[in-house]
Design an enzyme around this catalytic site. Sequence first.
Site, mmCIF file in Angstrom:
data_model
loop_
_atom_site.group_PDB
_atom_site.id
_atom_site.type_symbol
_atom_site.label_atom_id
_atom_site.label_comp_id
_atom_site.label_asym_id
_atom_site.label_seq_id
_atom_site.Cartn_x
_atom_site.Cartn_y
_atom_site.Cartn_z
ATOM 1 N N ASP A 10 0.874 -1.164 0.000
ATOM 2 C CA ASP A 10 0.000 0.000 0.000
ATOM 3 C C ASP A 10 0.920 1.225 0.000
ATOM 4 O O ASP A 10 2.135 1.101 0.179
ATOM 5 C CB ASP A 10 -0.893 -0.045 1.239
ATOM 6 C CG ASP A 10 -1.720 1.208 1.414
ATOM 7 O OD1 ASP A 10 -2.405 1.595 0.458
ATOM 8 O OD2 ASP A 10 -1.643 1.818 2.498
ATOM 9 N N LEU A 11 0.362 2.416 -0.159
ATOM 10 C CA LEU A 11 1.202 3.612 -0.275
ATOM 11 C C LEU A 11 1.000 4.570 0.896
ATOM 12 O O LEU A 11 1.877 4.728 1.751
ATOM 13 C CB LEU A 11 0.907 4.296 -1.614
ATOM 14 C CG LEU A 11 1.850 5.399 -2.086
ATOM 15 C CD1 LEU A 11 3.302 4.980 -2.024
ATOM 16 C CD2 LEU A 11 1.478 5.827 -3.512
ATOM 17 N N ASP A 12 -0.158 5.232 0.968
ATOM 18 C CA ASP A 12 -0.433 6.172 2.060
ATOM 19 C C ASP A 12 -0.412 5.462 3.405
ATOM 20 O O ASP A 12 -1.167 4.506 3.623
ATOM 21 C CB ASP A 12 -1.811 6.825 1.872
ATOM 22 C CG ASP A 12 -1.814 7.898 0.808
ATOM 23 O OD1 ASP A 12 -1.284 8.980 1.082
ATOM 24 O OD2 ASP A 12 -2.347 7.642 -0.279
ATOM 25 N N THR A 112 -2.217 1.100 -4.776
ATOM 26 C CA THR A 112 -2.844 2.143 -3.966
ATOM 27 C C THR A 112 -4.293 2.393 -4.347
ATOM 28 O O THR A 112 -4.655 2.314 -5.527
ATOM 29 C CB THR A 112 -2.054 3.467 -4.091
ATOM 30 O OG1 THR A 112 -2.744 4.505 -3.386
ATOM 31 C CG2 THR A 112 -1.867 3.889 -5.538
ATOM 32 N N SER A 113 -5.099 2.719 -3.343
ATOM 33 C CA SER A 113 -6.503 3.068 -3.586
ATOM 34 C C SER A 113 -6.647 4.447 -4.199
ATOM 35 O O SER A 113 -7.726 4.815 -4.650
ATOM 36 C CB SER A 113 -7.298 3.034 -2.271
ATOM 37 O OG SER A 113 -7.445 1.723 -1.819
ATOM 38 N N LYS A 145 -10.228 -1.423 -2.465
ATOM 39 C CA LYS A 145 -10.255 -2.170 -1.202
ATOM 40 C C LYS A 145 -11.510 -1.813 -0.396
ATOM 41 O O LYS A 145 -11.965 -0.688 -0.473
ATOM 42 C CB LYS A 145 -9.000 -1.828 -0.395
ATOM 43 C CG LYS A 145 -7.708 -2.321 -1.031
ATOM 44 C CD LYS A 145 -6.485 -1.877 -0.272
ATOM 45 C CE LYS A 145 -6.201 -0.413 -0.465
ATOM 46 N NZ LYS A 145 -4.902 0.021 0.117
ATOM 47 N N ASP A 170 -1.250 -0.591 6.128
ATOM 48 C CA ASP A 170 -1.430 0.033 7.436
ATOM 49 C C ASP A 170 -2.871 0.038 7.900
ATOM 50 O O ASP A 170 -3.152 0.473 9.025
ATOM 51 C CB ASP A 170 -0.933 1.482 7.386
ATOM 52 C CG ASP A 170 -1.779 2.323 6.438
ATOM 53 O OD1 ASP A 170 -2.577 3.151 6.921
ATOM 54 O OD2 ASP A 170 -1.667 2.143 5.224
#
Length: 224
Positions: A10-12, A112-113, A145, A170
């Site tokens: 994931d990114l953020d 990423t979303s 997601k 996260d």
Amino acid sequence: MRQQTSFIFDLDGTLTDSVYQNVFAWKTALDSEDIPLAMWRIHRKIGMSGGLMLKMLARETGLEIKPDQAKRLSDKHDEAYKDLQGQISALPGAVELLDRLNRDQLKWCIATSGGMDTAAINLKALGLDISKVNLITRDDVKYGKPDPDLFLAAASKLNVPIEDCLVIGDAIWDMLAARRCKATGIGLLSGGYDTGELERAGALRVYEDPLALLRHLDEVASRP
């Protein structure tokens, strides 16, 4: 022969310290449309797709959010997030972790979303060239997601079985999506969820941040 582990990030909140900027951007967008919602409620939705997030917010507030308003909210969020990009930085150990995977010739992809614009802001904070990174964004899949589409697309991009992938995230939405596609979820505390929440959502292991994961990489990464 044992298949080596591949990584889907994931990114953020996983690689970049950007969760609370994301929350503030959504709060700014919602306030501009006179939709009252406490920031802690917004935080609990960060990590799922924007469309699903707005549906859940509409349910919580009792307001009907029509498609044209949803589009305005999404655009306003992206603009507010862009205005905060100077506050966004790589989480401790994130750059070093990706460098280590490259040195060890372990495959990795970011899923990423967010859309391409917000992804570009985060990749810049990581010092990554967007044209040279394996990247899947919300624009590439039908569902975000907690549906597993992002992670399945990432595994396909890496040309590896999803069962041989670790999903590093996260949020509970990352862990739920990983469980649904039979990937192994590894949780990080850097997005604001606690260990119990991540484990109940399916995380096999939970670490504080990318630096802690890097220090314990031998616990989760297998090689042929």
